[in-house]
Design an enzyme around this catalytic site. Structure first.
Site, PDB file in Angstrom:
ATOM      1  N   ILE A 126      11.654  11.954  -4.200  1.00  0.00           N
ATOM      2  CA  ILE A 126      12.754  12.238  -3.381  1.00  0.00           C
ATOM      3  C   ILE A 126      13.453  11.007  -2.588  1.00  0.00           C
ATOM      4  CG2 ILE A 126      13.529  13.574  -1.582  1.00  0.00           C
ATOM      5  CD1 ILE A 126      13.015  15.285  -4.132  1.00  0.00           C
ATOM      6  N   TYR A 156       0.785  -1.135   0.109  1.00  0.00           N
ATOM      7  CA  TYR A 156       0.064  -0.056   0.014  1.00  0.00           C
ATOM      8  C   TYR A 156       0.942   1.313  -0.048  1.00  0.00           C
ATOM      9  CZ  TYR A 156      -2.818   3.774   1.889  1.00  0.00           C
ATOM     10  OH  TYR A 156      -3.446   4.779   2.190  1.00  0.00           O
ATOM     11  N   SER A 189      -3.283  14.388   6.202  1.00  0.00           N
ATOM     12  CA  SER A 189      -4.228  14.086   5.263  1.00  0.00           C
ATOM     13  C   SER A 189      -5.564  13.936   5.669  1.00  0.00           C
ATOM     14  CB  SER A 189      -3.807  12.539   4.732  1.00  0.00           C
ATOM     15  OG  SER A 189      -4.655  12.154   3.805  1.00  0.00           O
ATOM     16  N   LYS A 217      -2.334  21.015  -5.039  1.00  0.00           N
ATOM     17  CA  LYS A 217      -1.448  19.694  -5.104  1.00  0.00           C
ATOM     18  C   LYS A 217      -2.056  18.856  -6.076  1.00  0.00           C
ATOM     19  CE  LYS A 217       0.443  15.853  -2.498  1.00  0.00           C
ATOM     20  NZ  LYS A 217      -0.129  14.760  -3.273  1.00  0.00           N
ATOM     21  N   THR A 252      -5.938  18.690  -2.774  1.00  0.00           N
ATOM     22  CA  THR A 252      -5.477  17.780  -3.660  1.00  0.00           C
ATOM     23  C   THR A 252      -6.491  17.730  -4.899  1.00  0.00           C
ATOM     24  OG1 THR A 252      -4.339  16.404  -2.119  1.00  0.00           O
ATOM     25  CG2 THR A 252      -5.080  15.271  -4.141  1.00  0.00           C
ATOM     26  N   TYR A 299      -9.907  17.133   0.403  1.00  0.00           N
ATOM     27  CA  TYR A 299     -10.465  17.176  -0.862  1.00  0.00           C
ATOM     28  C   TYR A 299     -11.852  17.653  -0.857  1.00  0.00           C
ATOM     29  CZ  TYR A 299      -7.397  12.890  -1.384  1.00  0.00           C
ATOM     30  OH  TYR A 299      -6.425  12.259  -1.273  1.00  0.00           O
ATOM     31  N   HIS A 330       0.875  12.670  -7.581  1.00  0.00           N
ATOM     32  CA  HIS A 330       0.458  11.877  -6.615  1.00  0.00           C
ATOM     33  C   HIS A 330       1.302  10.628  -6.312  1.00  0.00           C
ATOM     34  CE1 HIS A 330      -3.263  11.986  -4.419  1.00  0.00           C
ATOM     35  NE2 HIS A 330      -3.077  10.670  -3.912  1.00  0.00           N
TER      36      HIS A 330
END
Length: 397
Positions: free
Chosen positions: A309, A23, A105, A251, A154, A128, A275
């Site tokens: 990164i 995941y 989040s 984002k 997002t 969202y 994403h």
């Protein structure tokens, strides 16, 4: 011995059940974009300067007026609390201890209020725009009341990406032990025991939402899966502006046209992001998009790079291309799985030390000294001539 992020990744892989590690690690479909994010950094080489006084180096930066000790932000990662109990709280504390910034989040296990109460600022909240605009408004109001500094919207999840690893593993919320994963879970009893102290195994920000109050974790997960709204448009940015007075960050921008529109709609920061390769596959690497976005906004919004990164040198390359900072997701989850809060702090320490060393060896002692003259593109090898087609004889190639 842990000396780089790959070491942390390997420790995380050993400590987590395959379903949970996949995941974290997986992407959409063929995972082309996941790997493209890494290849994008590899296409850039450094142009080092010598005989420069680099005895005093500085990697601090400012982002939306906030001073950061290092140009690294912990990005919004759904269900970080499945990697370690109270995962979002631990990551937020680690970011504060290292002069970084944490983004919570919407799809976290720990709630908006739990993270704000446990971790000092600065905090961002990722959002969202749901089909139920009342729920969206409620989340914004809770983030404001809890003291979050910026709202990070997002914009690339019109619907969930096709993450085939999760489908094959039968990944669901809350996680369940099945005949298929029984042996794997048994091999990771340490994770099971650690997670027994977790507050919950579902999306914590929705457990007290309207009709969902007091509902079980399955009901909460089912509600959120139906709330992604493909009708979201620039009009919703205007609506958010009417209910949120703080800085607004977008984002999921991957082209210059959308970057210009974002600025026109009063967005203060743009996160160049695909994403992490988890939504639309075959998007370009973030480094391929970053220069055109920086050029498009012309300093009217701050630009952050998200995705791929793995080294401090990657961060230096992104800053040289025009980013103000970089956002990481998987790397801090590796640290969280490896050693909780200390592991996240180690992630930031490793990257910070690599940034410092890269600045010294590059002859650019401050982030402000970086621009595109610090980079060169790796020469592309000449295309090899195509081999003539082979004839198939007697059924054998």
């Amino acid at each position: 011995m842990i000396i780089n992020l790959e070491d942390l990744r390997q420790r995380a892989r050993r400590r987590l059940p395959r379903t949970i590690f996949d995941y974290v690690e997986g992407g959409a479909e063929d995972e082309y974009t996941v790997h493209a994010n890494r290849r994008g950094f590899e296409r850039y080489l450094f142009r080092a300067r010598t005989l420069v006084d680099v005895s005093a180096r500085d990697q601090s930066t400012t982002l939306l007026g906030e001073k950061l000790s290092t140009p690294i932000i912990l990005g919004p990662t759904g269900l970080a609390g499945l990697v370690a109990p109270w995962g979002e709280v631990l990551a937020a504390k680690a970011a504060a201890n290292r002069g970084s910034l944490f983004t919570l989040s919407t799809m976290s296990i720990c709630t908006i209020e739990e993270v704000a109460a446990a971790a000092p600022s600065p905090l961002w909240f990722q959002l969202y725009v749901w089909k139920d605009r009342g729920v969206t408004r409620s989340l914004v109001e809770r983030a404001r009341a809890a003291g979050y500094r910026a709202l990070c919207l997002t914009v690339d999840v019109q619907e969930m990406g096709n993450r085939e690893r999760d489908r094959r593993n039968g990944f669901i919320i809350p996680p369940r032990v099945t005949f298929t994963n029984l042996l794997d879970v048994f091999r990771h009893l340490g994770w099971v025991l650690r997670m027994s102290s977790s507050p919950r195994a579902t999306f914590g920000n929705f457990i007290e939402t309207g009709a969902l109050a007091k509902k079980d974790a399955v009901s909460v997960a089912g509600f959120t899966n139906k709330q992604f709204d493909p009708s979201v448009s620039w009009k919703d940015i205007e609506w958010l502006r009417s209910i949120w007075s703080g800085p607004l960050v977008l984002k999921g921008i991957t082209c210059a046209e959308d970057a210009r529109l974002a600025v026109e709609h009063g967005v203060q920061a743009i996160i160049v992001s695909n994403h992490g390769g988890r939504q639309l596959d075959f998007l370009p690497a973030g480094t391929d998009v970053l220069p055109e976005v920086v050029d498009a906004v012309q300093g009217r919004a701050e630009v952050v790079l998200d995705g791929g990164i793995r080294r401090g040198s990657d961060v230096v390359k992104a800053i040289a291309l025009g980013a103000r900072a970089c956002m990481i997701g998987r790397p801090f989850l590796y640290g969280l799985a490896a050693d909780g809060q200390a592991g996240v702090e180690l992630t930031l320490d490793i990257l910070s030390k690599e940034i410092d060393r890269t600045l010294a060896l590059l002859g650019r002692p401050r982030l402000a000294d970086l621009d595109r003259s610090a980079l060169r593109m790796e020469p592309q090898p000449a295309a090899e001539p195509r081999a003539p087609a082979l004839r198939v004889l007697d059924g054998a190639a």
